[in-house]
Design a protein around this motif. Structure first.
Motif: not given
Length: 164
Positions: A77, A106, A150, A153-158, A161
């Protein structure tokens, strides 16, 4: 958006990994570049490697690491390279790879890779004590951060996209 050449070198300045990526933007964590599925990278003069999944890469300002965030279903990941601080040019980002890597699979497993290479290169390339200490300190922080903080955790997913 423009393209940026990413160039990792080893401490003796020989070419290591390099590739072209698309500039995505910057936030409080650093500069983000992206590469769609089917992009290529190359280690030195070896044959190109084709990537089946999209990925984004974070280049923090004034830190001793870079981080690659891979799209699913790739089992790795997050892959963090311990490096010298990035030199930011308009069309090229350069840094020295200091061998140590922090990997998050992952399934949540986190480990340090290439400690043997780090030890060998300390001698072969004559890493100064300050470089060794900075890389170790950043590595210790990353081992914890990739699992709990961060942008891991989630920031990179934006950002991811934007290149899917």
């Amino acid at each position: 958006m423009h393209n940026v050449r990413v160039v990792y070198r080893k401490y003796d300045q020989r070419l290591h990994w390099h590739q072209w990526m698309r500039y995505l933007g910057e936030d409080s964590y650093g500069v983000w570049l992206g590469a769609p599925a089917d992009s290529v990278s190359q280690r030195g003069e070896e044959p190109e490697v084709r990537h089946s999944q999209a990925h984004v890469q974070l280049f923090p300002r004034d830190r001793w690491y870079t981080a690659i965030f891979n799209d699913e279903p790739r089992s790795t990941e997050i892959y963090c390279d311990l490096t010298t601080s990035v030199t930011f040019g308009e069309t090229e980002f350069t840094m020295v790879d200091l061998d140590l890597d922090v990997v998050k699979k992952r399934d949540g497993t986190v480990y340090i890779d290439d400690e043997d290479e780090f030890a060998e290169h300390q001698v072969a390339f004559g890493y100064p004590r300050a470089v060794i200490e900075a890389a170790r300190k950043e590595c210790d922080w990353l081992v914890q951060a990739v699992a709990t903080d961060e942008p891991f955790l989630t920031t990179y997913k934006t950002w991811l996209d934007q290149v899917r």
